[in-house]
Structures are given as structure tokens and as C-alpha cells.
Scaffold this motif. Structure first.
Motif, PDB file in Angstrom:
ATOM      1  N   VAL A 179      -4.162  -0.878  -0.701  1.00 24.34           N
ATOM      2  CA  VAL A 179      -3.620  -0.082   0.399  1.00 24.34           C
ATOM      3  C   VAL A 179      -2.104  -0.120   0.341  1.00 24.34           C
ATOM      4  O   VAL A 179      -1.510  -1.200   0.137  1.00 24.34           O
ATOM      5  CB  VAL A 179      -4.098  -0.619   1.773  1.00 24.34           C
ATOM      6  CG1 VAL A 179      -3.428   0.156   2.909  1.00 24.34           C
ATOM      7  CG2 VAL A 179      -5.610  -0.526   1.884  1.00 24.34           C
ATOM      8  N   LEU A 180      -1.485   1.032   0.504  1.00 23.68           N
ATOM      9  CA  LEU A 180      -0.033   1.111   0.642  1.00 23.68           C
ATOM     10  C   LEU A 180       0.260   1.706   2.012  1.00 23.68           C
ATOM     11  O   LEU A 180       0.102   2.918   2.210  1.00 23.68           O
ATOM     12  CB  LEU A 180       0.586   1.974  -0.459  1.00 23.68           C
ATOM     13  CG  LEU A 180       2.119   2.090  -0.431  1.00 23.68           C
ATOM     14  CD1 LEU A 180       2.771   0.746  -0.774  1.00 23.68           C
ATOM     15  CD2 LEU A 180       2.602   3.175  -1.396  1.00 23.68           C
ATOM     16  N   VAL A 181       0.630   0.862   2.970  1.00 26.55           N
ATOM     17  CA  VAL A 181       0.967   1.328   4.320  1.00 26.55           C
ATOM     18  C   VAL A 181       2.442   1.692   4.321  1.00 26.55           C
ATOM     19  O   VAL A 181       3.314   0.823   4.258  1.00 26.55           O
ATOM     20  CB  VAL A 181       0.670   0.256   5.381  1.00 26.55           C
ATOM     21  CG1 VAL A 181       1.039   0.775   6.772  1.00 26.55           C
ATOM     22  CG2 VAL A 181      -0.803  -0.142   5.349  1.00 26.55           C
ATOM     23  N   LYS A 182       2.716   2.984   4.408  1.00 25.15           N
ATOM     24  CA  LYS A 182       4.093   3.455   4.325  1.00 25.15           C
ATOM     25  C   LYS A 182       4.835   3.181   5.632  1.00 25.15           C
ATOM     26  O   LYS A 182       4.301   3.415   6.708  1.00 25.15           O
ATOM     27  CB  LYS A 182       4.114   4.942   3.987  1.00 25.15           C
ATOM     28  CG  LYS A 182       3.517   5.250   2.613  1.00 25.15           C
ATOM     29  CD  LYS A 182       3.514   6.724   2.291  1.00 25.15           C
ATOM     30  CE  LYS A 182       2.539   7.493   3.128  1.00 25.15           C
ATOM     31  NZ  LYS A 182       2.368   8.893   2.668  1.00 25.15           N
ATOM     32  N   GLY A 183       6.079   2.714   5.487  1.00 24.92           N
ATOM     33  CA  GLY A 183       6.853   2.339   6.667  1.00 24.92           C
ATOM     34  C   GLY A 183       8.009   3.259   6.984  1.00 24.92           C
ATOM     35  O   GLY A 183       8.903   2.884   7.743  1.00 24.92           O
ATOM     36  N   GLY A 184       7.995   4.460   6.427  1.00 29.53           N
ATOM     37  CA  GLY A 184       9.112   5.372   6.631  1.00 29.53           C
ATOM     38  C   GLY A 184       9.344   5.756   8.082  1.00 29.53           C
ATOM     39  O   GLY A 184      10.477   6.049   8.481  1.00 29.53           O
ATOM     40  N   HIS A 185       8.272   5.764   8.893  1.00 32.25           N
ATOM     41  CA  HIS A 185       8.397   6.155  10.295  1.00 32.25           C
ATOM     42  C   HIS A 185       8.485   4.947  11.234  1.00 32.25           C
ATOM     43  O   HIS A 185       8.446   5.117  12.457  1.00 32.25           O
ATOM     44  CB  HIS A 185       7.209   7.028  10.707  1.00 32.25           C
ATOM     45  CG  HIS A 185       7.120   8.314   9.947  1.00 32.25           C
ATOM     46  ND1 HIS A 185       5.939   9.016   9.793  1.00 32.25           N
ATOM     47  CD2 HIS A 185       8.069   9.020   9.292  1.00 32.25           C
ATOM     48  CE1 HIS A 185       6.171  10.097   9.073  1.00 32.25           C
ATOM     49  NE2 HIS A 185       7.456  10.118   8.763  1.00 32.25           N
ATOM     50  N   LEU A 186       8.607   3.761  10.660  1.00 36.38           N
ATOM     51  CA  LEU A 186       8.677   2.559  11.488  1.00 36.38           C
ATOM     52  C   LEU A 186      10.062   2.447  12.103  1.00 36.38           C
ATOM     53  O   LEU A 186      11.076   2.404  11.404  1.00 36.38           O
ATOM     54  CB  LEU A 186       8.383   1.327  10.633  1.00 36.38           C
ATOM     55  CG  LEU A 186       8.077   0.016  11.365  1.00 36.38           C
ATOM     56  CD1 LEU A 186       6.863   0.182  12.260  1.00 36.38           C
ATOM     57  CD2 LEU A 186       7.836  -1.088  10.355  1.00 36.38           C
ATOM     58  N   GLU A 187      10.124   2.412  13.425  1.00 33.07           N
ATOM     59  CA  GLU A 187      11.400   2.399  14.130  1.00 33.07           C
ATOM     60  C   GLU A 187      11.958   0.980  14.235  1.00 33.07           C
ATOM     61  O   GLU A 187      11.225  -0.001  14.287  1.00 33.07           O
ATOM     62  CB  GLU A 187      11.233   3.003  15.524  1.00 33.07           C
ATOM     63  CG  GLU A 187      10.800   4.471  15.496  1.00 33.07           C
ATOM     64  CD  GLU A 187      10.645   5.037  16.901  1.00 33.07           C
ATOM     65  OE1 GLU A 187      10.806   4.277  17.880  1.00 33.07           O
ATOM     66  OE2 GLU A 187      10.359   6.238  17.003  1.00 33.07           O
ATOM     67  N   GLY A 188      13.283   0.892  14.264  1.00 30.68           N
ATOM     68  CA  GLY A 188      13.948  -0.384  14.463  1.00 30.68           C
ATOM     69  C   GLY A 188      14.026  -1.256  13.230  1.00 30.68           C
ATOM     70  O   GLY A 188      14.408  -2.425  13.323  1.00 30.68           O
ATOM     71  N   LEU A 195       4.206  -1.476   2.557  1.00 27.80           N
ATOM     72  CA  LEU A 195       3.445  -2.699   2.315  1.00 27.80           C
ATOM     73  C   LEU A 195       2.251  -2.399   1.416  1.00 27.80           C
ATOM     74  O   LEU A 195       1.387  -1.592   1.769  1.00 27.80           O
ATOM     75  CB  LEU A 195       2.955  -3.286   3.637  1.00 27.80           C
ATOM     76  CG  LEU A 195       2.231  -4.625   3.524  1.00 27.80           C
ATOM     77  CD1 LEU A 195       3.232  -5.743   3.296  1.00 27.80           C
ATOM     78  CD2 LEU A 195       1.404  -4.898   4.779  1.00 27.80           C
ATOM     79  N   LEU A 196       2.212  -3.056   0.266  1.00 24.90           N
ATOM     80  CA  LEU A 196       1.119  -2.900  -0.690  1.00 24.90           C
ATOM     81  C   LEU A 196       0.263  -4.156  -0.675  1.00 24.90           C
ATOM     82  O   LEU A 196       0.777  -5.271  -0.770  1.00 24.90           O
ATOM     83  CB  LEU A 196       1.685  -2.679  -2.094  1.00 24.90           C
ATOM     84  CG  LEU A 196       0.673  -2.552  -3.232  1.00 24.90           C
ATOM     85  CD1 LEU A 196      -0.103  -1.248  -3.124  1.00 24.90           C
ATOM     86  CD2 LEU A 196       1.365  -2.651  -4.586  1.00 24.90           C
ATOM     87  N   SER A 197      -1.061  -3.985  -0.566  1.00 23.06           N
ATOM     88  CA  SER A 197      -1.943  -5.154  -0.498  1.00 23.06           C
ATOM     89  C   SER A 197      -3.317  -4.836  -1.062  1.00 23.06           C
ATOM     90  O   SER A 197      -3.817  -3.714  -0.919  1.00 23.06           O
ATOM     91  CB  SER A 197      -2.094  -5.621   0.948  1.00 23.06           C
ATOM     92  OG  SER A 197      -3.023  -6.692   1.054  1.00 23.06           O
ATOM     93  N   ASP A 198      -3.912  -5.847  -1.714  1.00 21.06           N
ATOM     94  CA  ASP A 198      -5.325  -5.762  -2.094  1.00 21.06           C
ATOM     95  C   ASP A 198      -6.131  -6.845  -1.383  1.00 21.06           C
ATOM     96  O   ASP A 198      -7.273  -7.123  -1.749  1.00 21.06           O
ATOM     97  CB  ASP A 198      -5.498  -5.869  -3.605  1.00 21.06           C
ATOM     98  CG  ASP A 198      -5.160  -7.256  -4.153  1.00 21.06           C
ATOM     99  OD1 ASP A 198      -4.584  -8.080  -3.410  1.00 21.06           O
ATOM    100  OD2 ASP A 198      -5.474  -7.514  -5.340  1.00 21.06           O
ATOM    101  N   GLY A 199      -5.537  -7.450  -0.368  1.00 19.32           N
ATOM    102  CA  GLY A 199      -6.194  -8.511   0.366  1.00 19.32           C
ATOM    103  C   GLY A 199      -5.836  -9.896  -0.131  1.00 19.32           C
ATOM    104  O   GLY A 199      -5.945 -10.877   0.603  1.00 19.32           O
ATOM    105  N   THR A 200      -5.412  -9.974  -1.386  1.00 15.15           N
ATOM    106  CA  THR A 200      -4.976 -11.241  -1.969  1.00 15.15           C
ATOM    107  C   THR A 200      -3.485 -11.223  -2.245  1.00 15.15           C
ATOM    108  O   THR A 200      -2.757 -12.152  -1.891  1.00 15.15           O
ATOM    109  CB  THR A 200      -5.735 -11.528  -3.283  1.00 15.15           C
ATOM    110  OG1 THR A 200      -7.137 -11.575  -3.010  1.00 15.15           O
ATOM    111  CG2 THR A 200      -5.284 -12.845  -3.896  1.00 15.15           C
TER     112      THR A 200
END
Length: 275
Positions: A179-188, A195-200
Motif C-alpha cells: 500500500v502507498l498512502v499518498k500524503g499530498g493532501h495532508l495538512e500541517g 507511506l509505503l508498507s507491506d505490513g512488515t
């Protein structure tokens, strides 16, 4: 004779304005040095001001496009974009199994779960969300949601890096390998952190924020650049890193077009401004 390049398939909607969708995917594939192929799922009516409408392509025509290229030319990696309906999503999932694309077939498969345009225009019908959860994510090598798509798929609202990790876990629980959760719209947050993750393994891909409104097609371009790198044989972490650096430059070189929001630009790669 020129050596045959690696191939990448995009299964997505057409953007009449050329900034996102199939058009963004194909020009990114070209800039990244892979041969791009397409299965068009919908035809949108849009420009820099937003989406005025769209018409779905019949599901059997979508799947026929996938079979045509996969069985003749071969696919080294594939991605999805706008899929529009649950019927199309289910048909695409079954056809990917048939041609051995995705987790079981070992051909890398990236899901960009397009649910709305950057203008807030709906591009995915409500009943299709469940089909993404149950049909596409279990087949995905990587899923690349923005924060709105995280909320639609998991019910979680991402407000900080900690909730980014929670969102990644929730999407992994739905079956995605990475999973790659993109943070471009994260405020502050001063930097743009994905964030890239495969759980490990958890990797934070950090890059600068640019003071520009011209970011149309950014999500499509990132997913396509990652797909191109996967087609060339890179693993997911290296492909995500390459995609991150590609989209950074594409945003930095974005340009105004029309009276609304202009597109990100892959032209930096062609101009010799980067490698």
C-alpha cells in the motif's frame, strides 16, 4: 533494429483534456521508456475546469481490449485507473485472472482506486467501491490511494502520519500486497510524505511541496511511473521510489493550460532536465 521495450497496460478512462486518465498514463509510460497499451473503460467530457460527464464502455469491450493485447503482445505490468462501475470492475478482475495478471499470475498489478477527480467530480459509482475492496485489492501488487480514496475505501480519515499507518494496515487487511498512502493532501505537514508498507516493511517517501495549483493528473502519473518501473523488473520499494522522484519533477515542471487547473508534466524527462 531497436530492441523491443518492456510493456505496460493501463485500464482506465479517457480524459478529453489530456491531463489525466489514459492520456497521462500513456505519456508517462513513454517518458519512462516502456511501450504503453490501453483498455479504455470510459470516455469523459472534461477540461481544465472539471468533468462535465462521462459514458462507460461496455464491460465486454473493456475485457476484449485486455485479452487482445495480453494474449498477443504480452504485459510486463498493468495498472487500473477510473473503472466507473461494479460490472466493469468485476469483469476486469476475472479477465486479469484469465491472462495471469496480478498476484496469482505474478505480473505486477497496480490499483489506482480513482473515485473522484481533483475537482471533486464523481468518477466512481457508489456500488463500485465494494467491488474495488473485494475484487481488485486482493489481486493488487500495490494500491495507491489518496486521502479521499482511503476514506471511501476504509472509512478512516487520515489527519497525521500515525493515521497514515492505520490506513495502510486497513488496506493491507483488504488483501493488497503493498500500500502507498499518498500524503499530498495532508495538512500541517511541511513535506509531502507518502507511506509505503507491506505490513512488515514501512518506508516513508519524502519530497518537497511545490507552490503550484497545476497538479491535474498527478495521481495517474505517479501510479504510471511506478507501473513502468515494475515492468522493467524493479521491486515495489524501488519502483515506488522511482515513481516518487518522477512525480516530484512532473509537479515542479507543471504548466498552466486552459482557465482552470493545468497538468503535471512528464516532459522534463524528455528535455534532458533529469534522468
Amino acid at each position: 533494429m531497436t530492441a523491443t521495450p518492456r510493456t505496460a497496460l493501463t485500464i482506465a478512462g479517457s480524459d478529453s483534456g489530456g491531463g489525466a486518465g489514459i492520456q497521462a498514463d500513456l505519456r508517462t509510460f513513454f517518458a519512462c521508456g516502456v511501450h504503453g497499451m490501453s483498455a479504455i473503460t470510459a470516455v469523459t467530457v472534461q477540461n481544465s475546469l472539471g468533468v462535465q460527464g462521462f459514458s462507460e464502455v461496455p464491460a465486454e469491450t473493456v475485457t476484449a481490449q485486455i485479452r487482445a493485447v495480453a494474449t498477443d503482445m504480452g504485459v510486463d505490468a498493468a495498472k487500473t485507473g477510473m473503472l466507473a462501475t461494479a460490472e466493469i470492475i468485476t469483469a476486469v478482475a476475472r479477465t486479469l485472472d484469465e491472462v495471469r495478471i496480478g498476484r496469482e499470475g505474478q505480473v505486477p498489478f497496480v490499483v489506482d482506486p480513482v473515485a473522484a477527480s481533483m475537482h471533486g467530480d464523481a468518477l466512481l459509482r457508489e456500488e463500485a467501491l465494494e467491488a474495488i475492496r473485494t475484487e481488485l485489492l486482493p489481486r493488487a501488487t500495490l494500491v495507491t490511494p489518496n486521502l479521499d480514496e482511503v476514506r471511501l475505501l476504509t472509512g478512516l480519515t487520515v489527519t497525521d502520519p500515525g493515521s497514515q499507518r492505520e490506513a495502510a494496515k486497513a488496506l493491507l487487511d483488504l488483501g493488497a500486497q503493498w500500500v502507498l498512502v499518498k500524503g499530498g493532501h495532508l495538512e500541517g505537514v511541511p513535506d509531502c510524505v507518502d507511506l509505503l508498507s507491506d505490513g512488515t516493511h514501512v518506508v516513508e517517501l519524502t519530497g518537497p511541496r511545490y507552490d503550484t495549483r497545476h497538479t491535474h493528473g498527478g495521481g495517474d502519473t505517479l501510479a504510471s511511473a511506478i507501473t513502468a518501473s515494475l515492468a522493467k523488473g524493479l521491486g515495489v520499494p524501488d519502483a515506488a521510489e522511482a515513481g516518487k522522484r518522477f512525480i516530484e519533477r512532473a509537479v515542479a515542471e507543471s504548466y498552466p493550460l486552459g482557465s482552470g487547473i493545468g497538468p503535471v508534466s512528464p516532459f522534463w524527462r524528455l528535455s534532458g532536465a533529469g534522468h
